[in-house]
Design a protein around this motif. Structure first.
Motif, mmCIF file in Angstrom:
data_model
loop_
_atom_site.group_PDB
_atom_site.id
_atom_site.type_symbol
_atom_site.label_atom_id
_atom_site.label_comp_id
_atom_site.label_asym_id
_atom_site.label_seq_id
_atom_site.Cartn_x
_atom_site.Cartn_y
_atom_site.Cartn_z
ATOM 1 N N GLN A 192 0.845 -1.191 0.000
ATOM 2 C CA GLN A 192 0.000 0.000 0.000
ATOM 3 C C GLN A 192 0.877 1.236 0.000
ATOM 4 N N GLY A 193 0.328 2.315 -0.535
ATOM 5 C CA GLY A 193 1.081 3.561 -0.570
ATOM 6 C C GLY A 193 0.142 4.741 -0.539
ATOM 7 N N SER A 194 0.632 5.864 -0.023
ATOM 8 C CA SER A 194 -0.157 7.093 -0.005
ATOM 9 C C SER A 194 0.783 8.260 -0.243
ATOM 10 N N GLY A 195 0.225 9.365 -0.690
ATOM 11 C CA GLY A 195 1.049 10.527 -1.017
ATOM 12 C C GLY A 195 0.262 11.588 -1.742
ATOM 13 N N HIS A 196 -0.816 11.192 -2.416
ATOM 14 C CA HIS A 196 -1.681 12.180 -3.066
ATOM 15 C C HIS A 196 -2.427 12.983 -2.010
ATOM 16 N N THR A 197 -2.795 14.196 -2.363
ATOM 17 C CA THR A 197 -3.497 15.068 -1.414
ATOM 18 C C THR A 197 -4.998 15.117 -1.676
ATOM 19 N N HIS A 198 -5.451 14.429 -2.737
ATOM 20 C CA HIS A 198 -6.882 14.329 -3.027
ATOM 21 C C HIS A 198 -7.191 12.904 -3.472
ATOM 22 N N SER A 199 -8.457 12.661 -3.824
ATOM 23 C CA SER A 199 -8.872 11.338 -4.293
ATOM 24 C C SER A 199 -8.009 10.874 -5.457
ATOM 25 N N VAL A 200 -7.661 9.581 -5.446
ATOM 26 C CA VAL A 200 -6.897 8.986 -6.547
ATOM 27 C C VAL A 200 -7.920 8.315 -7.476
ATOM 28 N N GLY A 201 -8.136 8.910 -8.641
ATOM 29 C CA GLY A 201 -9.249 8.492 -9.500
ATOM 30 C C GLY A 201 -8.884 7.562 -10.628
ATOM 31 N N THR A 202 -7.594 7.382 -10.918
ATOM 32 C CA THR A 202 -7.213 6.520 -12.038
ATOM 33 C C THR A 202 -5.867 5.867 -11.755
ATOM 34 N N ILE A 203 -5.688 4.671 -12.299
ATOM 35 C CA ILE A 203 -4.464 3.896 -12.032
ATOM 36 C C ILE A 203 -4.149 3.055 -13.267
ATOM 37 N N CYS A 204 -2.876 2.841 -13.526
ATOM 38 C CA CYS A 204 -2.463 2.000 -14.651
ATOM 39 C C CYS A 204 -1.194 1.258 -14.280
ATOM 40 N N CYS A 205 -1.152 -0.033 -14.593
ATOM 41 C CA CYS A 205 0.014 -0.879 -14.298
ATOM 42 C C CYS A 205 0.931 -0.954 -15.511
ATOM 43 N N SER A 206 2.210 -1.179 -15.255
ATOM 44 C CA SER A 206 3.182 -1.314 -16.351
ATOM 45 C C SER A 206 2.798 -2.508 -17.231
ATOM 46 N N ARG A 207 3.077 -2.402 -18.538
ATOM 47 C CA ARG A 207 2.617 -3.394 -19.506
ATOM 48 C C ARG A 207 3.659 -4.459 -19.833
ATOM 49 N N LEU A 208 4.925 -4.055 -19.920
ATOM 50 C CA LEU A 208 5.964 -4.981 -20.371
ATOM 51 C C LEU A 208 6.403 -5.914 -19.248
ATOM 52 N N LYS A 209 6.636 -5.358 -18.075
ATOM 53 C CA LYS A 209 7.050 -6.133 -16.904
ATOM 54 C C LYS A 209 6.258 -5.651 -15.697
ATOM 55 N N GLU A 210 6.227 -6.462 -14.642
ATOM 56 C CA GLU A 210 5.584 -6.053 -13.399
ATOM 57 C C GLU A 210 6.573 -5.207 -12.602
ATOM 58 N N SER A 211 6.775 -3.967 -13.050
ATOM 59 C CA SER A 211 7.837 -3.168 -12.463
ATOM 60 C C SER A 211 7.361 -1.878 -11.804
ATOM 61 N N PHE A 212 6.251 -1.296 -12.254
ATOM 62 C CA PHE A 212 5.790 -0.038 -11.653
ATOM 63 C C PHE A 212 4.313 0.167 -11.985
ATOM 64 N N LEU A 213 3.727 1.181 -11.332
ATOM 65 C CA LEU A 213 2.375 1.611 -11.675
ATOM 66 C C LEU A 213 2.312 3.122 -11.578
ATOM 67 N N VAL A 214 1.307 3.689 -12.255
ATOM 68 C CA VAL A 214 1.127 5.146 -12.291
ATOM 69 C C VAL A 214 -0.276 5.469 -11.813
ATOM 70 N N THR A 215 -0.384 6.519 -10.990
ATOM 71 C CA THR A 215 -1.704 6.953 -10.526
ATOM 72 C C THR A 215 -1.929 8.407 -10.900
ATOM 73 N N GLY A 216 -3.204 8.757 -11.111
ATOM 74 C CA GLY A 216 -3.598 10.133 -11.383
ATOM 75 C C GLY A 216 -4.665 10.550 -10.393
ATOM 76 N N SER A 217 -4.615 11.826 -9.968
ATOM 77 C CA SER A 217 -5.460 12.253 -8.860
ATOM 78 C C SER A 217 -6.173 13.561 -9.156
ATOM 79 N N GLN A 218 -7.125 13.882 -8.276
ATOM 80 C CA GLN A 218 -7.804 15.178 -8.345
ATOM 81 C C GLN A 218 -6.879 16.315 -7.936
ATOM 82 N N ASP A 219 -5.702 15.990 -7.371
ATOM 83 C CA ASP A 219 -4.744 17.054 -7.049
ATOM 84 C C ASP A 219 -3.925 17.472 -8.265
#
Length: 808
Positions: free
Chosen positions: A416-443
């Motif tokens: 689990q992780g936190s750091g955004h200052t508003h609701s996290v409304g979208t998320i996407c996982c890396s496609r080639l390898k299981e190496s990272f993910l990206v989140t987008g927020s209302q902030d």
């Protein structure tokens, strides 16, 4: 562009609904039968009956009045189910067959709020919103008692377990418990100890003790012989149900002696066991985090040894009664479905994020449900990593979580992780390898979260606490809410779509801006990379989908067809087609090459927020605000094969028809033509029969040997033929045979005969008038011919005769 891949994959033409996950419980009473095999619960106007083993709804019972069900009860012998509706009608069901055996008026002047059977399954008590309690004899079908005196709504009725004592207990708005004698038709006692609504009554095995629970945070033990409270147990929570446990030691629940113990369920969301004698809590169930866990109902099926509880967010939990070990979970109602994903290497499961902090994982083959707790506010988006075992979720609680499913189908939170200052409304996982993910927020920022190596190791113990995620990169990307993020198939590019009407392209991992896609008139809801080409698709609230070139950020194509916002878009058929969903509840399938909308799929009734395609590209998953999750299957190949088979069958039948006509086997030919449902072919057969020298006899003999449904089809065809003067003779010939040889009663019994006659009469009259005019003209011509007097002309010699006479 995507057209370059057009020859690689075949185009899809249609999807069909393979399966629906729909609401079946919207709160209120839930009940198990004595065997524990069936679960009964209310869902609006219906009482649904579930098979506990599979989770499948076996029956959905709805009264004729189609009004909301206000109360129901299953008899102790599991044979009779009675339901009450807002229309003040009571229905008695043979529930296994799904049929009503009796329907009668409740006589109450307001809806029935509660009902209960007696131990013999012959008497039924109903408590109404009018303050009345009525007793019905279910076997002899009449009302036996009518008890008045309760103020306000009677929300609880219960019979004493000893049928010989003929006692009935009820509770109404004054928080008192009334004890009624069916024998004396009077109120024997009014038990007062509660200060708030009494929520449940339970009786000991010997019938001498009664337990009552209330929302005043106490449970009261009553001695029914003296009608006095012997003990008041403070339970420190608003109790919705209390159940007396069997009087035998159960060490797992802290029950060490054979005294009186009871279990409570209430607003703390945990099941607790109490010792009646001391008033001590001897067992407390662990409480999962997050809201919506309040327990609203609890019931014990003693014979089956099962305990059923219902939560405030409409989940039904089934426990083994002796150990309170969770056996089954059912998600009764998902409210608004916000996102859906396939899960597992072979897409064997689906994850559903609804208007709740809980995630629901369904196994498609067995309908088994697992409810995941972790987030403390509504989960807004999901995504699954490439291999299918790991998936990520983000929520309004400003956090992101990673979950892992093992081979047994059990899911646990691993990071689990936190750091955004508003609701996290979208998320996407890396496609080639299981190496990272990206989140987008209302902030207005996106964060890149690398996956720790410890997370990817297979020896992570399931009881370990979740690993903490740390954001590697944070970038402010837009001036308004970020609604969608997408990672390119090579993990080197990131696309973001925002409410500011633009999409942007970024280089990973540092999130450097490469370009802006401008052109939509309203905010963007979804961005998606093509799996085959350097193309980005965007879906917008302006009702359009646009395709953009990544090289120069130009708009390549615009797809218009949705009447409202387009919420999701996905590439299918290896990048040659698009599947989109909108706030109008529609799915649309587009072919990129010609901008054509191939198919519009209509199965949802509200905004379709979730859309995901399977790995094999043969199925799609949608979730909408109508609380439905629908699994779609690509039926293009099946439909093409079916069409080809149909065409081949048509060719074979046509050849058979030609052979029959050639052999003058008119009966078989006519029957075959009618079965093909081709009026013109039938007309051809009739014309062939009429060309025969003995036409009348053969037509009559052939038609009389037809079945009734074939004659009905012929009559339908006659309507069409009769509208054309070229074919009206065949129609009239068929009609003539039917009118001469069929009895009027049989003709009137034909399906649609009245409409057929109404359609035939005007044209028949017109044809008759035309023939009458032709007959008059022919008669006049005949008259003229017979009355014409031609002068007798002298014979004129031919030139040859004249020449002969001139010869010497």
């Amino acid at each position: 562009m995507a057209e370059t891949a057009a020859g690689v994959g075949r185009f899809k033409a249609n999807y069909a609904v393979e399966r629906k996950i729909e609401p079946f419980y919207k709160g209120g009473k839930a009940q198990l039968d004595q065997t524990g095999h069936h679960l009964f619960c209310i869902c609006g106007t219906r009482v649904n009956i579930l098979e506990v083993a599979s989770g499948v709804v076996l029956q959905s019972l709805e009264q004729e009045d189609q009004e909301d069900i206000t109360a129901f009860d299953l008899s102790p012998d599991d044979e009779v189910l009675v339901t009450a509706s807002r229309a003040l009608l009571l229905a008695q069901w043979a529930w296994r067959e799904g049929s009503v055996t009796r329907l009668w008026k409740a006589v109450h002047t307001a809806p029935v709020a509660t009902m209960a059977f007696d131990p013999t399954s012959t008497l039924l008590a109903t408590g109404g919103c009018d303050g009345a309690v009525r007793v019905w004899d279910i076997v002899r079908h009449y009302g036996t008692h009518h008890f008045r005196g309760s103020p306000g709504v009677v929300h609880l009725v219960a019979f004493h377990p000893d049928p010989t004592r003929l006692l009935l207990f009820s509770s109404a708005a004054d928080a008192a418990i009334r004890m009624w004698s069916l024998q004396d038709r009077s109120c024997l006692a009014v038990l007062t100890a509660h200060y708030s609504a009494v929520t449940s009554l339970a009786f000991s095995a010997n019938g001498h003790t009664m337990l009552s629970s209330g929302r005043d945070k106490i449970c009261v033990i009553w001695d029914l012989q003296s009608c006095q409270a012997t003990r008041t147990v403070p339970v420190f929570e608003s109790v919705e149900a209390a159940v007396l446990l069997p009087e035998e030691p159960v060490s797992q629940l802290g029950v060490k002696s054979s005294g009186l113990y009871f279990l409570t369920a209430g607003d703390q969301g945990t099941l607790r066991v109490w010792e009646a004698a001391s008033g001590q809590c001897v067992y407390t169930q662990a409480r999962p985090p997050g809201p919506g866990r309040e327990l609203t109902h609890c019931t014990l099926a003693r014979t089956a040894g099962l305990l059923l509880s219902a939560t405030a967010d409409h989940n039904l939990l089934l426990y083994e009664a002796r150990s309170l070990r969770l056996q089954k979970q059912f998600a009764g109602y998902s409210e608004e479905v916000l996102d859906v994903r396939f899960l597992g290497p072979e897409d064997s499961h689906v994850i559903v994020a609804s208007n709740s902090p809980c995630l629901k994982v369904f196994e498609l083959q067995t309908s088994a449900c697992q409810i995941l707790h972790g987030h403390t506010d509504i989960v807004l988006a999901l995504d699954v990593f490439r291999k299918g075992w790991l998936f990520a979720s983000c929520a309004k609680d400003q956090s992101v979580r990673i979950w892992r499913m093992n081979k047994a189908g059990q899911v646990i939170c691993v990071a689990q992780g936190s750091g955004h200052t508003h609701s996290v409304g979208t998320i996407c996982c890396s496609r080639l390898k299981e190496s990272f993910l990206v989140t987008g927020s209302q902030d207005c920022t996106v964060k890149l979260w690398p996956l720790p190596k410890a997370l990817l190791s297979k020896n992570t113990a399931p009881d370990n606490s979740p690993i903490l995620l740390q954001a590697q990169t944070t970038q402010r990307c837009h001036d308004k809410d970020i609604n969608s993020v997408a990672i390119a198939p090579n993990d080197k590019l990131l696309a973001t779509g925002s409410q500011d009407r633009t999409a942007k392209l970024w280089a990973l991992p540092q999130c450097q801006l490469l370009g802006v896609f401008s052109g939509h008139r309203r905010g963007l809801w979804c961005v998606q990379f093509s799996p085959m080409d350097q193309v980005l698709a965007t879906a917008s609230a302006d009702g359009t989908i646009k395709l953009w070139a990544l090289q120069d950020f130009s708009c390549l194509k615009t797809f218009e067809g949705h009447d409202a916002s387009v919420l999701k878009v996905a590439f299918v058929s290896r990048g040659t087609q698009l599947l989109s969903s909108g706030s109008d509840g529609l799915l649309k399938l587009w072919t990129i090459k010609n901008n054509e909308c191939v198919r519009t799929l209509d199965a949802h009734e509200d905004k379709v927020w979730g859309l995901h395609c399977s790995r094999l590209d043969d199925r799609a998953l949608t979730g909408a605000s109508d609380s439905r999750v629908i699994l779609w299957k690509d039926v293009t190949e099946a439909e093409q094969a079916e069409e080809q088979a149909r065409q081949e069958e048509q060719v074979v039948r046509q050849q058979e028809l030609d052979n029959l006509l050639h052999e003058k086997r008119y009966l078989r030919a006519l029957g075959l033509a009618i079965s093909l449902d081709r009026p013109h072919t039938v007309l051809t057969v009739i014309q062939a029969i009429r060309r025969d020298p003995e036409a009348c006899e053969k037509l009559e003999a052939t038609m009389l040997r037809l079945r009734r449904d074939q004659k009905e089809a012929l009559l339908r065809f006659c309507i069409t033929w009769n509208t054309n003067s070229r074919h009206c003779h065949e129609a009239q010939a068929v009609l003539g045979v039917l009118l001469r040889r069929e009895a009027p009663e049989e003709l009137l019994a034909y399906e649609g005969v009245r409409a057929a006659l109404e359609a035939l009469l005007p044209y028949t009259e017109r044809h008759f008038q035309r023939l009458s005019r032709t007959l008059q003209a022919a008669t006049f011509l005949d008259f003229l011919w017979h009355n014409m007097k031609l002068p007798v002309l002298a014979a004129t010699p031919t030139p040859w005769e004249t020449h002969k006479e001139a010869l010497p």
